[in-house]
Design an enzyme around this catalytic site. Sequence first.
Site, PDB file in Angstrom:
ATOM      1  N   GLY A 222      -2.769  20.046  -4.728  1.00 43.92           N
ATOM      2  CA  GLY A 222      -2.634  18.697  -5.282  1.00 43.92           C
ATOM      3  C   GLY A 222      -3.878  17.847  -5.033  1.00 43.92           C
ATOM      4  O   GLY A 222      -4.884  18.327  -4.495  1.00 43.92           O
TER       5      GLY A 222
ATOM      6  N   SER B  17       4.155   7.561   3.888  1.00 43.94           N
ATOM      7  CA  SER B  17       3.636   6.595   2.907  1.00 43.94           C
ATOM      8  C   SER B  17       3.951   5.174   3.343  1.00 43.94           C
ATOM      9  O   SER B  17       5.006   4.911   3.940  1.00 43.94           O
ATOM     10  CB  SER B  17       4.314   6.870   1.566  1.00 43.94           C
ATOM     11  OG  SER B  17       4.079   5.811   0.683  1.00 43.94           O
TER      12      SER B  17
ATOM     13  N   TYR C 257      12.157   7.583  -3.242  1.00 49.22           N
ATOM     14  CA  TYR C 257      10.941   8.210  -2.719  1.00 49.22           C
ATOM     15  C   TYR C 257      10.676   7.711  -1.299  1.00 49.22           C
ATOM     16  O   TYR C 257      10.475   8.507  -0.368  1.00 49.22           O
ATOM     17  CB  TYR C 257       9.760   7.896  -3.649  1.00 49.22           C
ATOM     18  CG  TYR C 257       8.410   8.216  -3.057  1.00 49.22           C
ATOM     19  CD1 TYR C 257       8.065   9.527  -2.745  1.00 49.22           C
ATOM     20  CD2 TYR C 257       7.478   7.204  -2.815  1.00 49.22           C
ATOM     21  CE1 TYR C 257       6.824   9.823  -2.194  1.00 49.22           C
ATOM     22  CE2 TYR C 257       6.236   7.492  -2.271  1.00 49.22           C
ATOM     23  CZ  TYR C 257       5.918   8.802  -1.955  1.00 49.22           C
ATOM     24  OH  TYR C 257       4.693   9.087  -1.405  1.00 49.22           O
TER      25      TYR C 257
ATOM     26  N   LYS D 292      10.780   9.648   2.562  1.00 49.26           N
ATOM     27  CA  LYS D 292       9.672   9.660   3.536  1.00 49.26           C
ATOM     28  C   LYS D 292      10.163   9.120   4.883  1.00 49.26           C
ATOM     29  O   LYS D 292       9.842   9.659   5.948  1.00 49.26           O
ATOM     30  CB  LYS D 292       8.489   8.823   3.026  1.00 49.26           C
ATOM     31  CG  LYS D 292       7.762   9.434   1.847  1.00 49.26           C
ATOM     32  CD  LYS D 292       6.982  10.683   2.251  1.00 49.26           C
ATOM     33  CE  LYS D 292       6.298  11.356   1.102  1.00 49.26           C
ATOM     34  NZ  LYS D 292       5.688  12.635   1.427  1.00 49.26           N
TER      35      LYS D 292
ATOM     36  N   ASN E 151      -0.362   5.477 -11.922  1.00 45.65           N
ATOM     37  CA  ASN E 151      -1.173   4.716 -10.963  1.00 45.65           C
ATOM     38  C   ASN E 151      -2.429   4.121 -11.598  1.00 45.65           C
ATOM     39  O   ASN E 151      -2.956   4.628 -12.582  1.00 45.65           O
ATOM     40  CB  ASN E 151      -1.560   5.613  -9.781  1.00 45.65           C
ATOM     41  CG  ASN E 151      -0.328   6.104  -9.039  1.00 45.65           C
ATOM     42  OD1 ASN E 151      -0.091   7.298  -8.947  1.00 45.65           O
ATOM     43  ND2 ASN E 151       0.471   5.182  -8.546  1.00 45.65           N
TER      44      ASN E 151
HETATM   45  N1  UFG Z   1      -0.741  -1.581 -11.995  1.00 47.63           N
HETATM   46  C1  UFG Z   1      -0.895  -2.262 -13.184  1.00 47.63           C
HETATM   47  N2  UFG Z   1      -0.791  -1.545 -14.331  1.00 47.63           N
HETATM   48  C2  UFG Z   1      -0.556  -0.197 -14.345  1.00 47.63           C
HETATM   49  C3  UFG Z   1      -0.411   0.489 -13.108  1.00 47.63           C
HETATM   50  C4  UFG Z   1      -0.508  -0.232 -11.943  1.00 47.63           C
HETATM   51  O1  UFG Z   1      -1.100  -3.476 -13.218  1.00 47.63           O
HETATM   52  O2  UFG Z   1      -0.455   0.372 -15.447  1.00 47.63           O
HETATM   53  C5  UFG Z   1      -0.843  -2.343 -10.739  1.00 47.63           C
HETATM   54  C6  UFG Z   1       0.447  -2.307  -9.936  1.00 47.63           C
HETATM   55  O3  UFG Z   1       1.310  -3.314 -10.357  1.00 47.63           O
HETATM   56  C7  UFG Z   1      -0.088  -2.493  -8.519  1.00 47.63           C
HETATM   57  C8  UFG Z   1      -1.455  -1.830  -8.546  1.00 47.63           C
HETATM   58  O4  UFG Z   1      -1.813  -1.732  -9.919  1.00 47.63           O
HETATM   59  O5  UFG Z   1      -0.283  -3.857  -8.274  1.00 47.63           O
HETATM   60  C9  UFG Z   1      -1.431  -0.448  -7.934  1.00 47.63           C
HETATM   61  O6  UFG Z   1      -0.427   0.303  -8.564  1.00 47.63           O
HETATM   62  P1  UFG Z   1      -0.261   1.882  -8.338  1.00 47.63           P
HETATM   63  O7  UFG Z   1       0.842   2.337  -9.250  1.00 47.63           O
HETATM   64  O8  UFG Z   1      -1.574   2.541  -8.458  1.00 47.63           O
HETATM   65  O9  UFG Z   1       0.159   1.984  -6.819  1.00 47.63           O
HETATM   66  P2  UFG Z   1       1.410   1.367  -6.028  1.00 47.63           P
HETATM   67  O10 UFG Z   1       0.873   0.367  -5.052  1.00 47.63           O
HETATM   68  O11 UFG Z   1       2.461   0.900  -6.937  1.00 47.63           O
HETATM   69  O12 UFG Z   1       2.001   2.637  -5.293  1.00 47.63           O
HETATM   70  C10 UFG Z   1       1.185   3.561  -4.619  1.00 47.63           C
HETATM   71  C11 UFG Z   1       1.761   4.966  -4.806  1.00 47.63           C
HETATM   72  C12 UFG Z   1       3.068   5.092  -4.096  1.00 47.63           C
HETATM   73  C13 UFG Z   1       2.911   4.684  -2.659  1.00 47.63           C
HETATM   74  C14 UFG Z   1       2.303   3.317  -2.539  1.00 47.63           C
HETATM   75  C15 UFG Z   1       2.038   3.044  -1.073  1.00 47.63           C
HETATM   76  O13 UFG Z   1       1.928   5.257  -6.188  1.00 47.63           O
HETATM   77  O14 UFG Z   1       3.474   6.446  -4.135  1.00 47.63           O
HETATM   78  O15 UFG Z   1       1.104   3.239  -3.270  1.00 47.63           O
HETATM   79  O16 UFG Z   1       1.675   1.758  -0.828  1.00 47.63           O
HETATM   80  F1  UFG Z   1       4.091   4.702  -2.055  1.00 47.63           F
END
Ligand code: UFG
Length: 348
Positions: free
Chosen positions: A11, A132, A156, A160, A206
């Site tokens: 991964g 996480s 999820y 964890k 993400n």
């Molecule tokens: N975001 C957008 N548009 C998108 C995708 C994301 O604005 O299309 C924003 C989200 O709202 C957030 C930021 O970008 O504010 C980061 O989003 P991610 O989806 O990249 O990451 P997350 O913080 O939601 O979650 C990640 C992992 C999880 C983990 C977490 C730990 O995906 O598995 O970090 O803090 F648990």
Amino acid sequence: MAQLLITGGAGFIGSHACLSFLESGYSLVVIDNYSNGSIEALKRVTQLASLEKGSKRLKLLSGDICNISDLDSAFNSVDERIDAVIHFAGLKAVGESIEIPLKYWEVNVGGTLCLLEAMKRNNCRTIVFSSSATVYGYPKEIPISESAPIEPINPYGSTKAAVENILFDLAKSEPGWRIASLRYFNPVGAHPSGFLGEDPNGVPNNLFPLISQIGVGRRSQLEVFGANWPTPDGSAIRDYIHVMDLVEGHRAALEVLIDQEPQSFVVNLGSGKGHSVLEVVNAFETVSGKKCPCNFVGRRLGDVACSIADARLAKELLGWETKRNLMDMSYDSWNWQKINPFGYKTNK
Ligand code: UFG
């Protein structure tokens, strides 16, 4: 040098970790079921580590952590004993975990139970576990320290947290276990060579992979989830951590486990700094010279305004801290995507 079993080594984080451990002199047995990983990533690890074909320092096994005989075969696949396990394998999409929670419990918790049983059978009692920051749920205080309440808000995160509890109980029940639970914040970036990186299946969830794919023209615009968060620019803030820093954190944790008296600990792996979505977009536009069109939409269910690690314990306990900044993360993500527009596949 120690021999390690790496679960989920094909991964995103696992492949970078394999390279880093090989470069530090460890020998590895890697087990992966390739559900969200790529054999091509491991081929590239072999090249980047300059391993001879058939080198005994890297054994690749296709297998599942939920399958007892696959795990026993992994432990028995080498003459030397396995000294420690680095456990990356698991399911990791928050949204998917809400749709198919039982699968998340089966793989993340059931799979870890199978792995711990296999470790006991094979007399291995050292494990580094990928936890996480999602275990904290809605944070009450920023930065988030390891003593903050554990209140996951999706299956999820619950899985964890459950594995962390299993590991605590195990450590209490039997002296001799050496256990590190590493709570990752937001891992991003790629190997600086541009040959290893993040290659999600389907539409990424993400931020970094989405922006990178917009840069190479695979997607047209970014939907920014929320424009009115209580942050300076209205977009949400996260603690992004370069995958190379993250894997160095694993090495530091393993060294503490191996070199010191048996102990168990939980530690945040983050930078201690936060960046908003718009700051990330800007950094990307600067390093790539490409525009990232943004469309502001409503907040995503379960998102929080701000998540930043208190990174002090990692420095104290592991002597580790992040070295790479947002520009490095953006540059390396972009470099990877530019060289491999369709990830490890030639096209999708
Ligand atoms: N975001 C957008 N548009 C998108 C995708 C994301 O604005 O299309 C924003 C989200 O709202 C957030 C930021 O970008 O504010 C980061 O989003 P991610 O989806 O990249 O990451 P997350 O913080 O939601 O979650 C990640 C992992 C999880 C983990 C977490 C730990 O995906 O598995 O970090 O803090 F648990």
